[in-house]
Design a protein around this motif. Structure first.
Motif, mmCIF file in Angstrom:
data_model
loop_
_atom_site.group_PDB
_atom_site.id
_atom_site.type_symbol
_atom_site.label_atom_id
_atom_site.label_comp_id
_atom_site.label_asym_id
_atom_site.label_seq_id
_atom_site.Cartn_x
_atom_site.Cartn_y
_atom_site.Cartn_z
ATOM 1 N N LEU A 1 2.343 -1.901 10.230
ATOM 2 C CA LEU A 1 1.867 -3.229 10.607
ATOM 3 C C LEU A 1 1.445 -4.043 9.388
ATOM 4 N N PRO A 2 1.309 -5.367 9.531
ATOM 5 C CA PRO A 2 0.984 -6.213 8.383
ATOM 6 C C PRO A 2 -0.462 -6.126 7.923
ATOM 7 N N GLU A 3 -1.338 -5.526 8.732
ATOM 8 C CA GLU A 3 -2.708 -5.263 8.296
ATOM 9 C C GLU A 3 -3.204 -4.013 9.003
ATOM 10 N N PRO A 4 -4.178 -3.315 8.414
ATOM 11 C CA PRO A 4 -4.694 -2.093 9.040
ATOM 12 C C PRO A 4 -5.449 -2.406 10.331
ATOM 13 N N GLY A 5 -5.642 -1.370 11.129
ATOM 14 C CA GLY A 5 -6.407 -1.515 12.366
ATOM 15 C C GLY A 5 -5.700 -0.955 13.581
ATOM 16 N N LEU B 1 -14.244 0.848 -1.352
ATOM 17 C CA LEU B 1 -14.549 2.213 -1.776
ATOM 18 C C LEU B 1 -13.381 2.862 -2.512
ATOM 19 N N GLY B 2 -12.195 2.258 -2.411
ATOM 20 C CA GLY B 2 -11.043 2.783 -3.141
ATOM 21 C C GLY B 2 -9.881 3.248 -2.304
ATOM 22 N N VAL B 3 -9.973 3.145 -0.970
ATOM 23 C CA VAL B 3 -8.829 3.501 -0.134
ATOM 24 C C VAL B 3 -7.690 2.524 -0.411
ATOM 25 N N VAL B 4 -6.514 3.061 -0.648
ATOM 26 C CA VAL B 4 -5.333 2.232 -0.935
ATOM 27 C C VAL B 4 -4.520 2.084 0.349
ATOM 28 N N PHE B 5 -4.277 0.847 0.752
ATOM 29 C CA PHE B 5 -3.516 0.568 1.972
ATOM 30 C C PHE B 5 -2.095 0.130 1.612
ATOM 31 N N HIS B 6 -1.115 0.784 2.201
ATOM 32 C CA HIS B 6 0.288 0.394 2.068
ATOM 33 C C HIS B 6 0.737 -0.145 3.425
ATOM 34 N N ASN B 7 0.738 -1.462 3.567
ATOM 35 C CA ASN B 7 1.113 -2.076 4.836
ATOM 36 C C ASN B 7 2.607 -2.380 4.879
ATOM 37 N N ARG B 8 3.099 -2.604 6.092
ATOM 38 C CA ARG B 8 4.508 -2.933 6.340
ATOM 39 C C ARG B 8 5.460 -1.825 5.865
ATOM 40 N N ILE B 9 4.997 -0.595 5.904
ATOM 41 C CA ILE B 9 5.836 0.548 5.544
ATOM 42 C C ILE B 9 5.884 1.507 6.735
ATOM 43 N N LYS B 10 7.064 1.790 7.205
ATOM 44 C CA LYS B 10 7.235 2.740 8.301
ATOM 45 C C LYS B 10 7.629 4.099 7.731
ATOM 46 N N VAL B 11 6.855 5.097 8.064
ATOM 47 C CA VAL B 11 7.153 6.467 7.648
ATOM 48 C C VAL B 11 8.011 7.116 8.718
ATOM 49 N N ASN C 1 9.826 1.343 18.089
ATOM 50 C CA ASN C 1 8.609 1.273 18.873
ATOM 51 C C ASN C 1 7.927 -0.064 18.596
ATOM 52 N N ASP C 2 6.961 -0.424 19.417
ATOM 53 C CA ASP C 2 6.264 -1.685 19.222
ATOM 54 C C ASP C 2 5.673 -1.760 17.820
ATOM 55 N N GLY C 3 5.830 -2.921 17.182
ATOM 56 C CA GLY C 3 5.288 -3.126 15.849
ATOM 57 C C GLY C 3 6.236 -2.818 14.720
ATOM 58 N N ASP C 4 7.381 -2.173 15.018
ATOM 59 C CA ASP C 4 8.310 -1.790 13.956
ATOM 60 C C ASP C 4 8.922 -2.978 13.222
ATOM 61 N N GLU C 5 8.978 -4.121 13.903
ATOM 62 C CA GLU C 5 9.630 -5.278 13.278
ATOM 63 C C GLU C 5 8.902 -5.775 12.038
ATOM 64 N N PHE C 6 7.651 -5.370 11.868
ATOM 65 C CA PHE C 6 6.891 -5.813 10.700
ATOM 66 C C PHE C 6 7.181 -4.967 9.460
ATOM 67 N N ALA C 7 7.762 -3.796 9.640
ATOM 68 C CA ALA C 7 8.015 -2.905 8.508
ATOM 69 C C ALA C 7 9.089 -3.487 7.587
ATOM 70 N N GLU C 8 8.784 -3.541 6.312
ATOM 71 C CA GLU C 8 9.723 -4.059 5.313
ATOM 72 C C GLU C 8 10.364 -2.935 4.504
ATOM 73 N N ASN D 1 -3.093 -13.331 15.817
ATOM 74 C CA ASN D 1 -3.417 -12.978 14.431
ATOM 75 C C ASN D 1 -2.515 -13.680 13.414
ATOM 76 N N GLY D 2 -1.583 -14.494 13.905
ATOM 77 C CA GLY D 2 -0.746 -15.278 13.015
ATOM 78 C C GLY D 2 0.503 -14.594 12.517
ATOM 79 N N TYR D 3 0.903 -13.496 13.155
ATOM 80 C CA TYR D 3 2.056 -12.739 12.671
ATOM 81 C C TYR D 3 3.327 -12.964 13.478
ATOM 82 N N LEU D 4 3.226 -13.536 14.678
ATOM 83 C CA LEU D 4 4.400 -13.834 15.488
ATOM 84 C C LEU D 4 4.326 -15.280 15.959
#
Length: 353
Positions: free
Chosen positions: A49-53, A80-90, A98-105, A157-160
């Motif tokens: 997704l484009p942002e965590p949560g 605190l130092g957590v690194v977030f990698h958004n828009r990446i599908k593992v 699945n829902d939300g996959d369209e945001f993965a780059e 949230n401004g993503y669609l």
């Protein structure tokens, strides 16, 4: 919502020099990240997704769970130092949509992540709705509840764009009686549907959402139809009506609730513009059973032991992808417990039962 339970930004935390990967930035993944970063581990989170949560941002209405609280907790994790990698599908050996996959780059192989980190936690949740499974359920105007809600909140949230949000007519039938069904019914009403009916195969006493939530719907003019179940969605190209059958309650089933049984010859038809299936979500691990040595259960959840360990050494799983659909608090708790087990493994190297 606070995810880092044992430390705060600016606090000096000795570094362990060990790297942990978390797949999925929903409650379980965030809870685990908060525990591990406070213990001195380097933590990286991958999410499509484009942002965590996760569903706290993209699947639950803001009036039920304020998004500012979630974002504040996520901001603290980043500080605190957590690194977030958004828009990446593992992905593993499975790449279904699945829902939300369209945001993965970008896509990354799970095996590559496992081999690049000292421990990995899979917390990919339940991003697939259970289908009605009756004739006509693919007609235009027939929606899956998670997809229906996710589009609304992604737009908020401004993503669609607004045209990505599903439209509803005047008469909407929501099938199910959990919180997702409640939210789908309320959102349908807010979008202009004048006749919203929540249809459930048991009674209000067995509704997973609870009596209070169902009564709140009724107070808002939404009808709650007990002891009924869909058998066919009727229409040529779009939904025109819903054929249902009356139910009765029998002996308790495996869930401990009375089993709903169809009443022969009790079928009836209700004119409808839209039907929304809210009969539950399914675990969405990014692989098939056996990939990278990781076993799945018959319900597609990841098979874990009491310490949330999978059948692959160094790989853990938590949240709904391991337990099945649950409430936010439970998912968060399993993430924290899994993180404790990960710490034990990282400190001792022990993987025996």
């Amino acid at each position: 919502m606070k995810f880092a339970l044992k430390c705060s930004p600016g606090q000096s935390i000795p570094k362990k020099g060990r790297k942990v990967a978390i797949i999925g930035a929903g409650p379980a993944g965030l809870g685990a990240a908060g525990y591990l970063i406070c213990k001195g581990y380097d933590v990286e989170i991958y999410d499509k997704l484009p942002e965590p949560g996760g569903l706290t941002i993209f699947g639950i209405p803001a009036w039920r769970l304020p998004r500012d609280n979630i974002r504040a907790g996520i901001k603290e994790l980043a500080e605190l130092g957590v690194v977030f990698h958004n828009r990446i599908k593992v992905v593993g050996d499975l790449d279904e949509h699945n829902d939300g996959d369209e945001f993965a780059e970008k896509k990354i192989k799970l095996e590559d992540i496992i081999n690049s980190f000292d421990a990995t936690l899979i917390a990919t949740g339940t991003w697939k709705s259970r289908e009605l499974g009756v004739p006509g359920d693919k007609l235009r105007g027939s929606y899956l509840a998670l997809d229906f809600l996710y589009r609304i909140y992604a737009h908020e949230n401004g993503y669609l764009p607004p045209e990505a949000v599903y439209k509803v007519g005047n008469a909407v039938a929501v099938i199910g009686a959990g919180l997702t069904a409640v939210d789908a019914a309320l959102e349908s009403q807010m979008k202009g549907a004048g006749d919203v009916q929540v249809m459930y195969r048991r009674t209000i006493n067995e509704a997973p959402a609870g009596k209070a939530e169902i009564n709140r719907l009724i107070q808002k003019g939404i009808k709650f139809i007990e002891l009924t179940n869909p058998v066919e969605v009727i229409g040529k190209e779009t939904v025109e009506a819903l054929k249902l059958i009356k139910m009765k309650l029998g002996k308790p089933d495996k869930s401990g609730r009375p089993a709903p049984e169809p009443v022969p010859g009790s079928e009836y038809v209700v004119p409808i513009n839209n039907v929304i299936s809210a009969t539950g979500e399914l675990p969405t691990p990014p692989f098939k059973d056996g990939y990278a040595g990781i076993k799945l259960r018959h319900n597609n959840s990841i098979d874990v032991d009491a310490k949330y360990r999978t059948s692959r050494k160094g790989v853990f799983a938590a949240g709904d992808v391991a337990t099945g659909p649950s409430l936010i608090g439970k998912a968060l708790a399993t993430g924290i417990k899994a993180a404790g087990a990960m710490e034990e493994y990282l400190e001792t190297g022990n993987w025996s039962q």
